[in-house]
Design a protein around this motif. Structure first.
Motif: not given
Ligand code: BF8
Ligand code: SF4
Length: 684
Positions: A372-387
């Motif tokens: 889901m494209q939303s992963l990018a926005q959610i990752a910004q709220c936490y520390h997760t690197k989306l690769i």
């Protein structure tokens, strides 16, 4: 501990878990305003956290974004710039009107619905097959020794598949055979005439039927391209013709693209054997670097399995204060490395955002499909690197580390390093849902089932066929496919599958359905006694298998085709796939790939039932062709039933009808009678 829906109350929702679950009506009708979101306890805990932290998830968006009712029933066409044209099913008062509504070009509702349906098949076939092409290309490089980290692991399967391809193996090295096989497999995609090699694996009668109907596929790419052409504005405008071309394209998926991917992956990474693992968000570890691989292609995940064992990488993790590195999977990437390595599974499709919301995921590594494209926005709220890692799938806001087979292992190490470096950046203590992981057994390839049932020396489907004939097992159901945020997460899968096994139908499962089963404890041998009917339970206990067998990722639905074909070839259950007491289902489907899969099952002779929503309801004629006429043509047809229990009973009724046609219905009555008598004796 098994997942229990101990608290299904969604924060901010007026509905509570004790209230009746509102079954979602087909999308496009009135969308139930507030369905119970999930029956997965871990998911519910994470939804509560998301609500508290003001994070919007797919579950929330499904509530606020109503599906377009015209699109949902397949009645919207935007295949040219004179449209979009909407030709919704006539309202009651319009029924019988002389002139039917058409698009600007005159396209009828049936053409538009069939075109839309066919395009879903083309997209689904393309997705599976492009994945398969990547596997075939990597296989060829590995065979030539040009893809470090990849090798030929299953030499026996290499020889078997090479022989299927008509490759002379006598006097040749395995390397030479693998190169020849790799080249032949790559050529399958661009084949212009003849038929894909694996078509010959189908029962003879089925092959003849396909020939007679003119639906035997040619090359995989050719079928996808032709279907895209036919569905272009002003080309094929006969709904029957469109749907038959759809069937041809889907067959190129099941009996070619997906099958190539399964077979070559097995040769490269090892044929799955039963393996123990754990599943659900509780597999994440607070004190370790958590890397989640998410998507579908097992290439990079396989190398990550190696990379995280590298002493240098391990030492780096320690130097950052982590106790170790925890690799877990999501969606079908998870299924791939689960089947072959027992790597833990963090969750299925609707849990991808929630994994990040735990605050424990240091890197989520994605390739293609279902991300889901939303992963990018959610990752910004936490520390997760989306690769992102595939040249075909980039996401705005994500880091991109492109995978290539020539340097795969180094790329895997770079990805691992990114995750490790990110470990100290966690924002506070992560929240990993309590009691949220469950034991399971996966790894049931078609060959494994053969060995388990018949023994290593006499591998055979005979015992399965015999147990079907004598009635202990009533039939076989393949329950597969996605989650869909428009219906209660996992609920459709679990209700349907529990009902099937209770009625002595053994279930084989793949994709996100398999994960729903895993989380609910259905993939354990103990589940046989707990949930299965007496006959099925007794067989499972004798062999030591669960009543629900996890066969892998969605491309591995090709394993189901192989298992069903092996049953036909074993004898006693008719001479075609359509004779088997078997049925298929995808109760929570959402992806175009699911439609391609369903269509190749139908064209292979299997009664296939989908839940949640149905994309051709805008045209009675098109729907009738799929739900009725295909039954006469292929001996297998589509059905739609959003209630999973009712759907299970439609499958059981179909299985019983097949048993009757085979003359084995009486045997089952005797088994039941015996059991009844036994119960009476026991209670006396
Ligand atoms: O190929 S079941 S949601 S993850 S499409 Fe996607 Fe559906 Fe899951 Fe795997 Ni399959
Ligand atoms: Fe409308 Fe026909 Fe164009 Fe479709 S192809 S958008 S129905 S004019």
């Amino acid at each position: 501990m098994a997942d229990e829906p101990k608290n299904t109350k969604k924060a901010g929702s007026k509905k509570s878990g004790s209230e009746k679950i509102v079954v979602t009506k087909p999308a496009g009708k009135e969308q139930a305003a507030s369905i119970v979101k999930t029956v997965c306890y871990a998911t519910q805990q994470m939804l509560d956290k998301a609500a508290k932290e003001g994070i919007s998830t797919v579950f929330d968006r499904a509530e606020t974004m109503k599906p377009c009712p015209i699109g949902a029933e397949g009645s919207c066409c935007k295949h040219c710039a004179m449209g979009p044209c909407r030709v919704p099913a006539p309202k009651k008062k319009e029924e019988g009107a002389k002139e039917k509504r058409t698009g600007v070009c005159g396209a009828t509702a049936e053409t538009i619905a069939a075109r839309n349906f066919a395009r879903m098949i083309a997209a689904g076939t393309a997705a599976h097959s492009d994945h398969a092409r990547g596997v075939a290309e990597t296989f060829l490089l590995a065979a030539k020794g040009e893809a470090p980290g990849f090798e030929i692991k299953d030499e026996q399967k290499l020889l078997q598949v090479a022989m299927d391809f008509g490759i002379e193996i006598e006097g040749k090295s395995n390397k030479a055979i693998a190169i020849e096989l790799g080249e032949a497999a790559v050529a399958e995609f661009g084949r212009q005439e003849g038929e894909p090699v694996f078509i010959k694996r189908a029962p003879l009668k089925r092959q003849e039927l396909w020939k007679k109907l003119g639906v035997t596929p040619r090359g995989i790419d050719r079928e996808v391209v032709e279907l895209m052409h036919r569905t272009h504005m002003g080309v094929d405008q006969d709904y029957r013709s469109l749907l038959m071309s759809g069937a041809r394209c889907a067959l190129a998926d099941g009996w070619a693209g997906s099958m190539i991917s399964t077979e070559l992956q097995d040769i490269m990474f090892g044929n799955p054997v039963p393996v123990h693992a754990r599943i659900n968000l509780g597999v994440l570890k607070e004190d370790e670097v958590n890397i989640i691989v998410h998507g579908h292609e097992p290439l990079l995940p396989e190398l990550l399995v190696l990379a995280i064992k590298d002493p240098e990488i391990q030492a780096l993790a320690k130097s950052k204060g982590a106790k170790g590195i925890n690799l877990a999977g999501m969606c079908c990437s998870a299924n791939e490395i689960l089947m072959r390595h027992g790597i833990p599974v963090a969750g299925n499709f609707l849990q991808q955002e929630l994994a990040i919301i735990t605050g424990a995921v240091d890197a989520m590594v994605v390739d293609v499909q279902c991300e889901m494209q939303s992963l990018a926005q959610i990752a910004q709220c936490y520390h997760t690197k989306l690769i992102t890692t595939s040249p075909k799938a980039k996401i705005t806001g994500a880091m991109h580390i492109e995978f290539n087979e020539h340097d795969g292992l180094n790329i895997a190490k770079r990805v691992a390093r990114e995750a490790i470096e990110n470990f100290p950046n966690r924002k506070g203590k992560p929240f990993i849902p309590k009691g949220a992981s469950q034991d399971m057994i996966a790894g049931f390839s078609h060959e494994t089932i053969n060995y388990l049932l018949g023994g290593v020396f006499r591998a055979s489907y005979r015992p399965l066929n015999d147990n079907i004939i004598n009635g202990r097992i009533r039939g076989v159901a393949g329950v597969v496919g996605c989650n869909n945020a428009r219906t209660t997460h996992d609920d459709g899968h679990l209700k349907m599958i529990k009902e099937l096994i209770k009625n002595d139908v053994i279930v084989i499962t793949t994709g996100c359905s398999a994960m729903a089963c895993g989380k609910a404890g259905l993939l354990t041998p103990e589940a046989a006694r707990q949930y299965a009917g007496e006959g099925l339970a007794s067989v499972c206990e004798t062999v030591g298998i669960p009543p629900v067998l996890h066969m892998g990722a969605c491309v591995d639905n090709s394993r189901i085709l192989m298992a069903a074909t092996a049953m036909v070839k074993e004898g006693g259950l008719g001479d075609d796939l359509s004779d088997l007491p078997a049925a298929g289902a995808a109760p929570e489907w959402m992806s175009e790939k699911a439609i391609a899969i369903g269509q190749y099952f139908v064209a292979s002779g299997v009664f296939t039932i989908f839940g949640t929503t149905w994309p051709t309801l805008g045209s009675e004629e098109t729907t009738k062709m799929l739900f009725e006429e295909m039954g006469e043509i292929f001996g297998g047809k589509w059905a739609f039933e959003p209630d999973p229990i009712k759907a299970a009973h439609l499958m059981i009724a179909h299985i019983d009808a097949k048993r009757k046609a085979l003359g084995i219905d009486k045997a089952r009555e005797r088994v039941l009678y015996d059991m009844e008598m036994r119960r009476e004796l026991e209670s006396a």
